[in-house]
Design an enzyme around this catalytic site. Structure first.
Site, PDB file in Angstrom:
ATOM      1  N   TYR A   1       3.438  -7.672  15.790  1.00  0.00           N
ATOM      2  CA  TYR A   1       3.745  -6.490  14.973  1.00  0.00           C
ATOM      3  C   TYR A   1       4.417  -5.412  15.829  1.00  0.00           C
ATOM      4  O   TYR A   1       5.470  -4.882  15.474  1.00  0.00           O
ATOM      5  CB  TYR A   1       2.450  -5.968  14.361  1.00  0.00           C
ATOM      6  CG  TYR A   1       2.610  -4.807  13.415  1.00  0.00           C
ATOM      7  CD1 TYR A   1       3.302  -4.947  12.213  1.00  0.00           C
ATOM      8  CD2 TYR A   1       2.040  -3.561  13.703  1.00  0.00           C
ATOM      9  CE1 TYR A   1       3.426  -3.879  11.334  1.00  0.00           C
ATOM     10  CE2 TYR A   1       2.155  -2.494  12.825  1.00  0.00           C
ATOM     11  CZ  TYR A   1       2.848  -2.657  11.637  1.00  0.00           C
ATOM     12  OH  TYR A   1       2.965  -1.599  10.771  1.00  0.00           O
TER      13      TYR A   1
ATOM     14  N   LYS B   1       9.420 -12.054  11.567  1.00  0.00           N
ATOM     15  CA  LYS B   1      10.666 -12.223  10.807  1.00  0.00           C
ATOM     16  C   LYS B   1      11.002 -10.980   9.977  1.00  0.00           C
ATOM     17  O   LYS B   1      12.158 -10.546   9.949  1.00  0.00           O
ATOM     18  CB  LYS B   1      10.582 -13.473   9.908  1.00  0.00           C
ATOM     19  CG  LYS B   1      10.710 -14.761  10.711  1.00  0.00           C
ATOM     20  CD  LYS B   1      10.479 -15.997   9.875  1.00  0.00           C
ATOM     21  CE  LYS B   1      11.631 -16.305   8.958  1.00  0.00           C
ATOM     22  NZ  LYS B   1      11.418 -17.602   8.251  1.00  0.00           N
TER      23      LYS B   1
ATOM     24  N   PHE C   1       0.839  -1.220   0.000  1.00  0.00           N
ATOM     25  CA  PHE C   1       0.000   0.000   0.000  1.00  0.00           C
ATOM     26  C   PHE C   1       0.873   1.269   0.000  1.00  0.00           C
ATOM     27  O   PHE C   1       0.891   2.026  -0.974  1.00  0.00           O
ATOM     28  CB  PHE C   1      -0.954  -0.079   1.205  1.00  0.00           C
ATOM     29  CG  PHE C   1      -1.619   1.206   1.579  1.00  0.00           C
ATOM     30  CD1 PHE C   1      -2.142   2.055   0.613  1.00  0.00           C
ATOM     31  CD2 PHE C   1      -1.750   1.572   2.923  1.00  0.00           C
ATOM     32  CE1 PHE C   1      -2.774   3.246   0.974  1.00  0.00           C
ATOM     33  CE2 PHE C   1      -2.377   2.748   3.289  1.00  0.00           C
ATOM     34  CZ  PHE C   1      -2.875   3.586   2.311  1.00  0.00           C
TER      35      PHE C   1
ATOM     36  N   ASP D   1      11.939 -12.153  -0.642  1.00  0.00           N
ATOM     37  CA  ASP D   1      11.566 -12.066   0.766  1.00  0.00           C
ATOM     38  C   ASP D   1      12.744 -11.477   1.527  1.00  0.00           C
ATOM     39  O   ASP D   1      13.792 -12.127   1.672  1.00  0.00           O
ATOM     40  CB  ASP D   1      11.228 -13.470   1.290  1.00  0.00           C
ATOM     41  CG  ASP D   1      10.888 -13.476   2.776  1.00  0.00           C
ATOM     42  OD1 ASP D   1      10.979 -12.404   3.419  1.00  0.00           O
ATOM     43  OD2 ASP D   1      10.547 -14.552   3.289  1.00  0.00           O
TER      44      ASP D   1
ATOM     45  N   LYS E   1       8.332  -4.151  15.424  1.00  0.00           N
ATOM     46  CA  LYS E   1       8.668  -2.767  15.055  1.00  0.00           C
ATOM     47  C   LYS E   1       9.488  -2.091  16.160  1.00  0.00           C
ATOM     48  O   LYS E   1      10.357  -1.263  15.876  1.00  0.00           O
ATOM     49  CB  LYS E   1       7.391  -1.974  14.766  1.00  0.00           C
ATOM     50  CG  LYS E   1       6.702  -2.371  13.458  1.00  0.00           C
ATOM     51  CD  LYS E   1       7.532  -2.016  12.233  1.00  0.00           C
ATOM     52  CE  LYS E   1       6.757  -2.223  10.947  1.00  0.00           C
ATOM     53  NZ  LYS E   1       7.558  -1.945   9.742  1.00  0.00           N
TER      54      LYS E   1
ATOM     55  N   GLY F   1       1.618  -7.449  -0.711  1.00  0.00           N
ATOM     56  CA  GLY F   1       1.725  -6.461  -1.789  1.00  0.00           C
ATOM     57  C   GLY F   1       1.116  -7.019  -3.072  1.00  0.00           C
ATOM     58  O   GLY F   1       0.781  -8.200  -3.154  1.00  0.00           O
TER      59      GLY F   1
ATOM     60  N   ASP G   1       9.874  -7.035  -3.144  1.00  0.00           N
ATOM     61  CA  ASP G   1       8.626  -7.420  -2.471  1.00  0.00           C
ATOM     62  C   ASP G   1       8.407  -8.906  -2.700  1.00  0.00           C
ATOM     63  O   ASP G   1       8.679  -9.411  -3.790  1.00  0.00           O
ATOM     64  CB  ASP G   1       7.450  -6.620  -3.066  1.00  0.00           C
ATOM     65  CG  ASP G   1       6.282  -6.503  -2.100  1.00  0.00           C
ATOM     66  OD1 ASP G   1       5.890  -5.383  -1.761  1.00  0.00           O
ATOM     67  OD2 ASP G   1       5.748  -7.554  -1.683  1.00  0.00           O
TER      68      ASP G   1
ATOM     69  N   ARG H   1      -9.046  -3.578   7.540  1.00  0.00           N
ATOM     70  CA  ARG H   1      -8.967  -2.302   8.259  1.00  0.00           C
ATOM     71  C   ARG H   1     -10.344  -1.645   8.314  1.00  0.00           C
ATOM     72  O   ARG H   1     -11.201  -1.900   7.474  1.00  0.00           O
ATOM     73  CB  ARG H   1      -8.036  -1.323   7.535  1.00  0.00           C
ATOM     74  CG  ARG H   1      -6.665  -1.812   7.300  1.00  0.00           C
ATOM     75  CD  ARG H   1      -5.949  -2.029   8.610  1.00  0.00           C
ATOM     76  NE  ARG H   1      -4.547  -2.212   8.316  1.00  0.00           N
ATOM     77  CZ  ARG H   1      -3.648  -1.246   8.437  1.00  0.00           C
ATOM     78  NH1 ARG H   1      -3.986  -0.044   8.828  1.00  0.00           N
ATOM     79  NH2 ARG H   1      -2.397  -1.500   8.171  1.00  0.00           N
TER      80      ARG H   1
ATOM     81  N   ASN I   1      18.648  -7.339   7.705  1.00  0.00           N
ATOM     82  CA  ASN I   1      19.174  -7.468   6.338  1.00  0.00           C
ATOM     83  C   ASN I   1      19.180  -6.117   5.610  1.00  0.00           C
ATOM     84  O   ASN I   1      20.140  -5.779   4.905  1.00  0.00           O
ATOM     85  CB  ASN I   1      18.344  -8.477   5.537  1.00  0.00           C
ATOM     86  CG  ASN I   1      18.552  -9.904   6.031  1.00  0.00           C
ATOM     87  OD1 ASN I   1      19.618 -10.237   6.541  1.00  0.00           O
ATOM     88  ND2 ASN I   1      17.537 -10.746   5.894  1.00  0.00           N
TER      89      ASN I   1
HETATM   90  N1  UDP Z   1     -12.679  -1.768  13.211  1.00  0.00           N
HETATM   91  C1  UDP Z   1     -14.056  -1.839  13.162  1.00  0.00           C
HETATM   92  N2  UDP Z   1     -14.628  -2.517  12.132  1.00  0.00           N
HETATM   93  C2  UDP Z   1     -13.925  -3.107  11.143  1.00  0.00           C
HETATM   94  C3  UDP Z   1     -12.515  -3.006  11.178  1.00  0.00           C
HETATM   95  C4  UDP Z   1     -11.921  -2.333  12.221  1.00  0.00           C
HETATM   96  O1  UDP Z   1     -14.761  -1.305  14.036  1.00  0.00           O
HETATM   97  O2  UDP Z   1     -14.552  -3.705  10.233  1.00  0.00           O
HETATM   98  C5  UDP Z   1     -12.070  -1.021  14.320  1.00  0.00           C
HETATM   99  C6  UDP Z   1     -10.911  -1.737  15.033  1.00  0.00           C
HETATM  100  O3  UDP Z   1     -11.396  -2.583  16.055  1.00  0.00           O
HETATM  101  C7  UDP Z   1     -10.137  -0.552  15.564  1.00  0.00           C
HETATM  102  C8  UDP Z   1     -10.362   0.546  14.510  1.00  0.00           C
HETATM  103  O4  UDP Z   1     -11.511   0.152  13.789  1.00  0.00           O
HETATM  104  O5  UDP Z   1     -10.677  -0.105  16.779  1.00  0.00           O
HETATM  105  C9  UDP Z   1      -9.202   0.714  13.552  1.00  0.00           C
HETATM  106  O6  UDP Z   1      -8.888  -0.560  13.046  1.00  0.00           O
HETATM  107  P1  UDP Z   1      -7.832  -0.770  11.876  1.00  0.00           P
HETATM  108  O7  UDP Z   1      -7.731  -2.238  11.675  1.00  0.00           O
HETATM  109  O8  UDP Z   1      -8.203   0.063  10.722  1.00  0.00           O
HETATM  110  O9  UDP Z   1      -6.478  -0.155  12.437  1.00  0.00           O
HETATM  111  P2  UDP Z   1      -5.690  -0.283  13.833  1.00  0.00           P
HETATM  112  O10 UDP Z   1      -6.520  -1.032  14.831  1.00  0.00           O
HETATM  113  O11 UDP Z   1      -4.450  -1.016  13.473  1.00  0.00           O
HETATM  114  O12 UDP Z   1      -5.478   1.104  14.222  1.00  0.00           O
END
Ligand code: UDP
Length: 314
Positions: A146, A92, A12, A57, A150, A37, A32, A187, A100
């Site tokens: 994650y 990883k 993205f 990778d 990071k 991706g 990538d 997301r 790397n």
């Molecule tokens: N979320 C939601 N419905 C969805 C997907 C995510 O309510 O279908 C919520 C999730 O629980 C979080 C917020 O939206 O509180 C942002 O989630 P996202 O996965 O976008 O990013 P992150 O949690 O990594 O900030």
């Protein structure tokens, strides 16, 4: 003009970055493994003499022939659904992959740029989050794969800086959205827009009172380039400080897309942060950067992208 390696360049944000670097006259080598991706994100660059794609990778040894001026390490799955699906690969690429990529930068005498994340702050107890906040992370929870990868990546980057004198930049990326997101990456922004376009129920997790601050991809990538070109070594937040509850986001998506979808409530994922907003004082003062695109404009642009992608795939 510079020769730049972008790991995760078909992802993205990596793909937007490759495009902006090429636009400004740089040469780009994109690495990538296509685990999250997509070639579709960079297909416009194939045939451009300044662009090379290598399927690789980066958790395994990386070598790029010739001079390299900068290594931009963007490879990593980054969506909460990936944390459950491919946790070991995430650990990883954040650890071995960062090592790397740092090794490549050191061997080439190149600048190293790490894509880090607001997830280093975990479920933050300080609000908004300045770079000086050390965070509140559950190391053994599902998001820990994650967050801790990071955090390790930042520690490794600073160790290369201190121990080897490597020239480094670290960006902490807050929630970002826009074209090239995967429609099924889980997301909030992608789910809500895809659900709205299909007339399906909009799935708000929990009661929707948790907050996030959403930055449009073009603003975000402009921030990356400002940081890359600066002499700012320590971690720098790049994100849009305008904060919304997730319920408000769902309502905005319905309004902007003119959808007839209804909002439904589903269980909140484990360790879901309750609030998140970047303190961008550092970026404003040291880089002269701030976001310009408001959420309604950005959502309209993203919805236009998803309508096209969903049409093409159906
Ligand atoms: N979320 C939601 N419905 C969805 C997907 C995510 O309510 O279908 C919520 C999730 O629980 C979080 C917020 O939206 O509180 C942002 O989630 P996202 O996965 O976008 O990013 P992150 O949690 O990594 O900030």
């Amino acid at each position: 003009m510079a020769r730049v390696v972008v790991t995760g360049g078909a992802g993205f944000l990596g793909s937007h970055l490759c495009n902006r670097l090429i636009d400004r006259g740089d040469e780009v080598v994109c690495l990538d493994n296509l685990i999250t991706g997509s070639i579709r994100n960079i297909e416009n660059l194939f045939g451009n003499p300044s662009f090379t794609f290598v399927e690789h990778d980066v958790s395994t040894f990386i070598w790029v022939p010739g001079d390299v001026d900068a290594v931009l390490h963007f490879a990593s799955p980054a969506s909460p659904v990936d944390f459950e699906r491919i946790p070991i690969q995430i650990l990883k690429v954040g650890s071995l992959g960062t090592h790397n990529a740092l090794g490549l930068a050191k061997a080439k005498g190149a600048r190293f740029f790490l894509a880090s994340t607001s997830e280093v702050y975990g479920d933050p107890l300080v609000h908004p989050q300045p770079e000086t906040y050390w965070g509140n992370v559950n190391p053994i929870g599902p998001r820990g794969v994650y967050d801790e990868a990071k955090r390790f990546a930042e520690a490794m980057t600073m160790a290369y800086h201190r121990h080897h004198g490597l020239d480094v930049r670290i960006v902490r990326i807050f929630n970002t959205y826009g074209p090239h997101m995967r429609p099924d990456d889980g997301r909030a922004v992608s789910n809500f827009i895809v659900q709205a376009l299909r007339g399906e129920d909009i799935t708000v997790y929990g009661d929707g009172s948790q907050t996030r601050s959403f930055c449009y991809a073009d603003d975000e990538v402009r921030g990356f380039l400002a940081l890359l070109d600066s002499d700012v070594v320590g971690p720098t937040n790049i994100g849009n400080p305008v904060e919304y509850t997730i319920l408000e986001l769902a309502e905005i998506v319905i309004e902007v897309t003119g959808s007839s979808s209804k909002i439904v409530f589903e269980p909140l994922p484990v360790d879901d942060p309750t609030q998140r907003q970047p303190d961008i004082t550092r970026a404003r003062e040291l880089l002269g950067w701030e976001p310009e695109i408001d959420v309604r404009t950005g959502i309209a642009k993203t919805a236009a992208y998803f309508s096209e992608v969903l049409d093409t795939h159906s």
